[in-house]
Design a protein around this motif. Structure first.
Motif, short mmCIF file in Angstrom:
data_model
loop_
_atom_site.label_atom_id
_atom_site.label_comp_id
_atom_site.label_asym_id
_atom_site.label_seq_id
_atom_site.Cartn_x
_atom_site.Cartn_y
_atom_site.Cartn_z
N THR A 92 -5.48 21.56 -8.38
CA THR A 92 -6.15 20.40 -7.77
C THR A 92 -5.60 20.13 -6.38
OG1 THR A 92 -4.63 18.93 -8.93
CG2 THR A 92 -6.75 19.32 -9.95
N GLN A 128 -12.40 27.73 -6.13
CA GLN A 128 -12.62 26.33 -6.47
C GLN A 128 -11.57 25.45 -5.80
OE1 GLN A 128 -12.87 25.95 -10.80
NE2 GLN A 128 -15.06 26.36 -10.68
N VAL A 132 -14.02 22.38 -8.38
CA VAL A 132 -15.41 22.53 -7.92
C VAL A 132 -15.54 23.83 -7.13
CG1 VAL A 132 -17.24 21.54 -6.50
CG2 VAL A 132 -15.74 20.04 -7.84
N SER A 133 -16.52 24.64 -7.47
CA SER A 133 -16.73 25.90 -6.76
C SER A 133 -17.21 25.65 -5.34
CB SER A 133 -17.74 26.77 -7.51
OG SER A 133 -17.27 27.14 -8.78
N ARG A 151 -20.67 26.74 -0.64
CA ARG A 151 -21.13 25.37 -0.90
C ARG A 151 -21.64 24.72 0.37
NH1 ARG A 151 -21.38 21.70 -4.72
NH2 ARG A 151 -20.41 23.15 -6.20
N ARG A 231 -15.04 28.71 -17.86
CA ARG A 231 -15.13 28.49 -16.41
C ARG A 231 -15.41 29.78 -15.65
NH1 ARG A 231 -13.52 24.25 -13.00
NH2 ARG A 231 -12.95 23.13 -14.90
N LEU A 239 -22.70 28.23 -8.78
CA LEU A 239 -22.76 27.87 -7.36
C LEU A 239 -23.92 28.59 -6.68
CD1 LEU A 239 -21.56 26.50 -4.82
CD2 LEU A 239 -20.13 28.54 -4.55
N GLU A 253 -20.77 17.75 -18.45
CA GLU A 253 -21.52 16.85 -17.57
C GLU A 253 -22.70 16.16 -18.26
OE1 GLU A 253 -20.55 19.02 -13.29
OE2 GLU A 253 -22.60 19.09 -14.10
#
Length: 285
Positions: A92, A128, A132-133, A151, A231, A239, A253
């Protein structure tokens, strides 16, 4: 050129990360393709099992992941790696408080296909940040096709931009799916798809989640739904689908679809498909 902004780069620039992902995935795909040729020539491969007798892992899976980890250590020193065979954790924040990059790797997505010589398998590499990718690549060893996404900047197949399909309605939609290796869950998934089948054009099951997600991005499938992905199965492919315009829901989600459900669909049918999945009991699978 690959060397520009890659070797020694540590800043989380999504465009640079996509370049790294595509380079490493393509190199690993060369390794996998050569190994598949050796198997076809009768030289064989060591095979083991994981969650069940039908959930296989080969020596080539391990070789591919070791190769990817080594190349990422060279190109992105210090970045952690989460791989299907070697484990790891999703990062993270770095010690300095800036966003840290974690690489998520599936060294062969579609190992059973690889083992049988069915040419639907791929190497998937994603970057990531905070789970988040932000960059990803999926490369098919047999065809050589390279799917990439950054992204906020789009998705591409061999450099050509991708956009999802626009089916006239759910009854005209081609749905891709997959099944778990555990027998009881496979049976529940089959019952779910039997209920969904009357609402869609048809269903496809190819055996590689990353490529199913890429197929949605290309408009080859109108939607994709599956329970139980990890994952590494979706990190790059989801993505690519999202950047091509798909509505994407990842595990955790949407509880009404199931805690571990993945959905990617053309906006033209996403809401209708979700409603059908819910009505058919997706949450109970």
């Amino acid at each position: 050129m690959w060397s520009h902004g890659v070797v020694g780069a540590i800043e989380p620039d999504p465009a640079v990360l996509t370049e790294v992902a595509a380079r490493v995935a393509a190199e690993a795909a060369d390794l996998v393709r050569t190994a598949r040729a050796d198997i076809s020539a009768g030289r064989g491969v060591a095979v083991d099992t994981k969650t069940s007798d039908t959930d296989v892992v080969t020596a080539v899976d391990h070789d591919s992941e070791r190769f990817v980890r080594r190349r990422l250590a060279e190109l992105r020193p210090g970045d952690p790696v989460l791989g299907e065979e070697g484990g790891g954790e999703v990062g993270t924040e770095s010690a300095e408080g800036s966003a840290a990059v974690t690489w998520v790797v599936d060294p062969i997505d579609g190992t059973v296909n690889f083992l049988y010589g069915f040419p639907v398998f791929a190497v998937s590499v994603a970057a990531q940040v905070g789970g988040v990718s932000v960059a990803g690549a999926v490369v098919e060893p047999v065809s050589g096709r390279r799917w990439t996404a950054t992204r906020g900047a789009g998705a591409w197949l061999d450099g050509e931009p991708l956009r999802v399909s626009r089916p006239a309605g759910l009854d005209q939609a081609l749905l891709a799916t997959g099944f778990a290796y555990q027998v009881r869950r496979r049976a529940r998934q089959a019952r779910l798809m039997a209920g969904v089948l009357e609402h869609v054009r048809d269903i496809r099951r190819a055996g590689a989640a990353s490529l199913d997600l890429c197929a949605v991005a290309a408009g080859w499938h109108d939607a994709y739904f599956e329970h139980g992905l990890n994952r590494w199965d979706w990190a790059a492919g989801a993505l690519i689908a999202a950047e091509a315009g798909a509505v994407v829901s990842l595990p955790g989600e949407d509880p009404q679809l199931g805690a571990d459900a993945t959905l990617a669909a053309s906006p033209a049918v996403a809401s209708a498909l979700r409603a059908v999945l819910v009505d058919c009991g997706a949450a109970d699978v």
